[in-house]
Design a protein around this motif. Structure first.
Motif, mmCIF file in Angstrom:
data_model
loop_
_atom_site.group_PDB
_atom_site.id
_atom_site.type_symbol
_atom_site.label_atom_id
_atom_site.label_comp_id
_atom_site.label_asym_id
_atom_site.label_seq_id
_atom_site.Cartn_x
_atom_site.Cartn_y
_atom_site.Cartn_z
ATOM 1 N N MET A 89 0.836 -1.280 0.079
ATOM 2 C CA MET A 89 -0.044 0.000 -0.036
ATOM 3 C C MET A 89 0.738 1.162 -0.049
ATOM 4 N N VAL A 90 2.010 1.429 0.949
ATOM 5 C CA VAL A 90 2.571 2.482 1.208
ATOM 6 C C VAL A 90 3.461 2.690 -0.286
ATOM 7 N N SER A 91 3.988 1.537 -0.722
ATOM 8 C CA SER A 91 4.982 1.584 -2.016
ATOM 9 C C SER A 91 4.299 2.079 -3.263
ATOM 10 N N SER A 92 2.840 1.573 -3.425
ATOM 11 C CA SER A 92 2.031 1.857 -4.321
ATOM 12 C C SER A 92 1.700 3.673 -4.272
ATOM 13 N N TYR A 93 1.543 4.082 -3.078
ATOM 14 C CA TYR A 93 1.418 5.462 -2.891
ATOM 15 C C TYR A 93 2.616 6.403 -3.272
ATOM 16 N N ILE A 94 3.799 5.996 -2.661
ATOM 17 C CA ILE A 94 5.046 6.584 -3.131
ATOM 18 C C ILE A 94 5.214 6.428 -4.424
ATOM 19 N N LEU A 95 5.020 5.332 -5.290
ATOM 20 C CA LEU A 95 5.242 5.421 -6.926
ATOM 21 C C LEU A 95 4.357 6.379 -7.521
ATOM 22 N N GLU A 96 3.282 6.339 -7.233
ATOM 23 C CA GLU A 96 1.976 7.083 -7.707
ATOM 24 C C GLU A 96 2.571 8.740 -7.450
ATOM 25 N N LEU A 97 2.763 9.022 -6.173
ATOM 26 C CA LEU A 97 3.267 10.562 -5.979
ATOM 27 C C LEU A 97 4.270 10.912 -6.519
ATOM 28 N N THR A 98 5.345 9.971 -6.841
ATOM 29 C CA THR A 98 6.689 10.434 -7.540
ATOM 30 C C THR A 98 6.234 10.774 -8.915
ATOM 31 N N GLU A 99 5.614 9.639 -9.665
ATOM 32 C CA GLU A 99 5.107 9.932 -11.068
ATOM 33 C C GLU A 99 4.360 11.204 -11.036
ATOM 34 N N LYS A 100 3.639 11.593 -10.129
ATOM 35 C CA LYS A 100 2.898 12.651 -10.451
ATOM 36 C C LYS A 100 3.858 13.909 -10.137
ATOM 37 N N ILE A 101 4.844 14.130 -9.383
ATOM 38 C CA ILE A 101 5.502 15.163 -8.938
ATOM 39 C C ILE A 101 6.958 15.615 -9.962
ATOM 40 N N ILE A 102 7.081 14.666 -10.792
ATOM 41 C CA ILE A 102 8.199 14.756 -11.701
ATOM 42 C C ILE A 102 7.743 14.887 -12.999
ATOM 43 N N PRO A 103 8.390 15.807 -13.837
ATOM 44 C CA PRO A 103 7.779 15.991 -15.300
ATOM 45 C C PRO A 103 8.462 15.105 -16.196
ATOM 46 N N GLU A 137 8.401 12.300 1.633
ATOM 47 C CA GLU A 137 7.650 13.332 1.007
ATOM 48 C C GLU A 137 8.248 14.424 1.497
ATOM 49 N N ILE A 138 8.989 14.673 2.738
ATOM 50 C CA ILE A 138 9.325 15.746 3.189
ATOM 51 C C ILE A 138 10.728 16.189 2.500
ATOM 52 N N ARG A 139 11.580 15.000 2.086
ATOM 53 C CA ARG A 139 12.900 15.141 1.531
ATOM 54 C C ARG A 139 12.593 15.524 0.106
ATOM 55 N N ALA A 140 11.507 14.905 -0.494
ATOM 56 C CA ALA A 140 11.053 15.388 -1.953
ATOM 57 C C ALA A 140 10.794 16.730 -2.123
#
Length: 267
Positions: A89-103, A137-140
C-alpha cells in the motif's frame, strides 16, 4: 541512438499486438514512456525487469519522437513488497506520488536516489511505514525547492510563537499573524499544529532512512502531519487526488506509535 540507464518501473500497460507500454523513471532521462516487445512471462533476464517495483538496467533505443525498450536486467526486484499488504500500500502510494511530481523527460537524479533508498528501506522495515512515507515526502519537497519555511513566521519573520502552519503562506505562522488572519475571516488551509512540527520536519528530513528504522511517530501526530503535507504537496506541486491515498490512510490508521524521540511529540 541506443542508451543504457538505470531505472525503476512505475507502471505497465498492455498495448496491441503483444506490445507493452512502460512508464519508466530513469536515472539519466527522468520519466519516460517507452514501448517494448519484451515478455514478462518468459524466463530470460528481461522478464522480471519490466514489472512495477523493479529496479533495473535498461537498454533503450531513442528515436526521433519515441523510446523503445530493447533489453533489461534486474538489479533488485523488491519482491518482499508484494508479500506484505501494508508494504504494498505505501509503496504504491510513493510510486504514484513520484510519478505525479516529476515532469516528463527531465532528469531528477536526487529524487531517483531518494526513491531507490525508500524502496530499499521499505522492503526490510517491519511495520510503521507511515513514518517512512512522511520522511520521503518531506525530503522530496526539499529536493524540488518547495520546502516550507520553518525557522520563522512566513509573514512577519518572527522566530517565536510559531504555533500555526499556513499552506498558502508556505510555512509557519506566529500567533500574532494568525490572529490578524482570523480577525479578517481569511484562514483557509491553516492548521494549529498542536505538536512541535518544526522539530519533526527537521528530524524526518535529515539522515538516512535506516537511521529511524525502529522509530515511529505517535499515531495522531503522523495523521495530522500527513494531512498537512498532503495539502501542501497538492497546493505547490499541483498533485490532485491519488488512487492510492485511501490505501495509505488505512495504513496510517493502523499505526500503533513506536519507540524513540519523534513518537513522544504528539499533541
Amino acid at each position: 541512438m541506443n542508451v543504457r540507464t538505470r531505472g525503476i518501473v512505475f507502471r505497465q500497460i498492455q498495448a496491441t499486438g503483444g506490445r507493452k507500454m512502460l512508464l519508466l523513471f530513469t536515472e539519466k532521462y527522468g520519466k519516460i514512456s517507452t514501448g517494448t516487445n519484451l515478455n514478462e512471462k518468459s524466463k530470460n533476464r528481461s522478464s522480471l525487469a519490466i514489472r512495477p517495483f523493479t529496479f533495473g538496467n535498461y537498454q533503450i533505443y531513442e528515436g526521433k519522437n519515441y523510446y523503445n525498450l530493447d533489453g533489461a536486467e534486474t538489479i533488485r526486484s523488491y519482491y518482499s513488497i508484494g508479500e506484505d499488504l501494508d508494504r504494498y500500500m505505501v509503496s504504491s502510494y510513493i510510486l504514484e506520488l513520484t510519478e505525479k511530481i516529476i515532469p516528463l523527460e527531465v532528469p531528477q537524479p536526487g529524487i531517483f536516489r531518494l526513491l531507490i533508498d525508500f524502496m530499499d528501506e521499505v522492503s526490510v522495515r517491519r511495520g510503521q511505514y507511515g513514518t517512512l512515507v512522511l520522511a520521503y515526502e518531506i525530503r522530496a519537497l526539499r529536493m524540488l525547492g518547495v520546502f516550507p519555511q520553518t525557522g520563522e513566521c512566513s509573514r512577519c519573520g518572527r522566530s517565536d510563537g510559531l504555533a500555526y502552519f499556513s499552506i498558502p503562506d508556505g510555512g509557519m505562522l506566529c500567533s500574532s499573524c494568525f490572529q490578524k488572519i482570523r480577525d479578517a475571516a481569511e484562514h483557509p488551509l491553516i492548521y494549529h499544529t498542536k505538536f512541535d512540527i518544526v522539530s519533526v520536519l527537521n528530524y524526518l528530513g535529515s539522515g538516512s532512512f535506516s537511521a529511524f528504522r525502529d522509530i515511529a511517530l505517535e499515531q495522531d501526530t503522523a495523521r495530522r502531519l500527513q494531512r498537512i503535507i498532503r495539502e501542501y504537496i497538492s497546493y505547490y506541486l499541483d498533485v490532485g487526488h491519488l488512487k492510492s491515498e485511501s490505501l495509505l490512510d488505512a495504513q496510517i490508521r493502523k499505526g500503533k506509535g513506536g519507540n524513540g524521540r519523534p513518537g513522544n511529540q504528539g499533541g
